[in-house]
Write a protein that holds these residues in place. Structure first.
Motif, mmCIF file in Angstrom:
data_model
loop_
_atom_site.group_PDB
_atom_site.id
_atom_site.type_symbol
_atom_site.label_atom_id
_atom_site.label_comp_id
_atom_site.label_asym_id
_atom_site.label_seq_id
_atom_site.Cartn_x
_atom_site.Cartn_y
_atom_site.Cartn_z
ATOM 1 N N PHE A 1 0.829 -1.212 0.000
ATOM 2 C CA PHE A 1 0.000 0.000 0.000
ATOM 3 C C PHE A 1 0.861 1.261 0.000
ATOM 4 O O PHE A 1 0.529 2.245 -0.658
ATOM 5 N N PHE A 2 1.955 1.235 0.701
ATOM 6 C CA PHE A 2 2.851 2.394 0.750
ATOM 7 C C PHE A 2 3.388 2.711 -0.647
ATOM 8 O O PHE A 2 3.371 3.849 -1.092
ATOM 9 N N ILE A 3 3.828 1.673 -1.363
ATOM 10 C CA ILE A 3 4.357 1.875 -2.711
ATOM 11 C C ILE A 3 3.255 2.346 -3.656
ATOM 12 O O ILE A 3 3.455 3.265 -4.463
ATOM 13 N N VAL B 1 2.480 18.013 -1.356
ATOM 14 C CA VAL B 1 3.531 18.166 -0.342
ATOM 15 C C VAL B 1 3.089 17.528 0.969
ATOM 16 O O VAL B 1 3.853 16.793 1.610
ATOM 17 N N VAL B 2 1.847 17.780 1.388
ATOM 18 C CA VAL B 2 1.347 17.217 2.654
ATOM 19 C C VAL B 2 1.316 15.685 2.581
ATOM 20 O O VAL B 2 1.771 15.002 3.510
ATOM 21 N N LEU B 3 0.787 15.147 1.514
ATOM 22 C CA LEU B 3 0.749 13.691 1.365
ATOM 23 C C LEU B 3 2.162 13.115 1.263
ATOM 24 O O LEU B 3 2.446 12.041 1.815
ATOM 25 N N GLY B 4 3.030 13.820 0.564
ATOM 26 C CA GLY B 4 4.413 13.366 0.453
ATOM 27 C C GLY B 4 5.087 13.313 1.815
ATOM 28 O O GLY B 4 5.761 12.329 2.160
ATOM 29 N N ILE B 5 4.920 14.365 2.606
ATOM 30 C CA ILE B 5 5.500 14.399 3.958
ATOM 31 C C ILE B 5 4.890 13.284 4.814
ATOM 32 O O ILE B 5 5.599 12.579 5.533
ATOM 33 N N PHE B 6 3.569 13.117 4.710
ATOM 34 C CA PHE B 6 2.891 12.058 5.460
ATOM 35 C C PHE B 6 3.451 10.691 5.072
ATOM 36 O O PHE B 6 3.716 9.844 5.935
ATOM 37 N N MET B 7 3.646 10.459 3.768
ATOM 38 C CA MET B 7 4.180 9.172 3.307
ATOM 39 C C MET B 7 5.614 8.964 3.790
ATOM 40 O O MET B 7 5.987 7.852 4.196
ATOM 41 N N VAL B 8 6.423 10.020 3.778
ATOM 42 C CA VAL B 8 7.803 9.898 4.254
ATOM 43 C C VAL B 8 7.818 9.583 5.741
ATOM 44 O O VAL B 8 8.569 8.715 6.203
ATOM 45 N N ILE B 9 6.983 10.269 6.516
ATOM 46 C CA ILE B 9 6.915 10.022 7.966
ATOM 47 C C ILE B 9 6.439 8.600 8.234
ATOM 48 O O ILE B 9 6.999 7.883 9.076
ATOM 49 N N MET B 10 5.405 8.175 7.508
ATOM 50 C CA MET B 10 4.879 6.823 7.682
ATOM 51 C C MET B 10 5.943 5.777 7.329
ATOM 52 O O MET B 10 6.162 4.800 8.063
#
Length: 143
Positions: free
Chosen positions: A17-19, A40-49
């Motif tokens: 799911f992450f990929i 940007v928000v989703l990207g940051i969220f994905m990086v943090i996750m």
């Protein structure tokens, strides 16, 4: 137990799911379907996750390595304890054998001493009887 099946494969499902989410965000950002702020928000969220999951996996691996190391050390300790127990058992058997042998020797020695004592007592009685007999034949004379 279908929930256990999902739980066992949770890591694989999470990374899949992450990929897929990363690909969706990347495709949405390239095609312009997603606004820059949302991207940007989703990207940051994905990086943090992803970083959180990666940290948990690293921690899990360290814990597993630590547990493996402890298991190996406990296994070595149990082998040493087993060897020590075997050595102690062999020494106990040797000691019991030696004590049994000494006990038997003492019994044999006691029997021999008892037999010699009886023989000596019998000889003393024989000598005393002969002395008495000689005394009677000589007529109770004293020298």
């Amino acid at each position: 137990m279908p929930s256990m099946h999902w739980f066992r494969h949770w890591d694989k499902i999470f990374w899949l799911f992450f990929i897929l989410m990363c690909l969706a965000i990347a495709i949405g950002g390239v095609t312009g379907l997603v606004s820059a702020e949302f991207f940007v928000v989703l990207g940051i969220f994905m990086v943090i996750m992803g970083a959180g999951k990666l940290a948990s996996e690293i921690t899990h691996r360290k814990v597993m390595n630590y547990q493996d190391d402890i298991y190996k050390k406990l296994h070595q300790m149990s082998q040493h304890i087993e060897k020590t127990f075997e050595l102690a058992s062999m020494n106990k058997e040797k000691t019991e054998f030696r004590i049994g042998k000494l006990h038997q020797s003492r019994k044999d020695m006691d029997k021999k001493i008892d037999k010699n004592y009886r023989d000596l007592a019998r000889k003393i009685i024989d000598v005393e009887n002969k002395l008495n007999k000689m005394n009677r034949t000589l007529g109770n004379k004293r020298f």
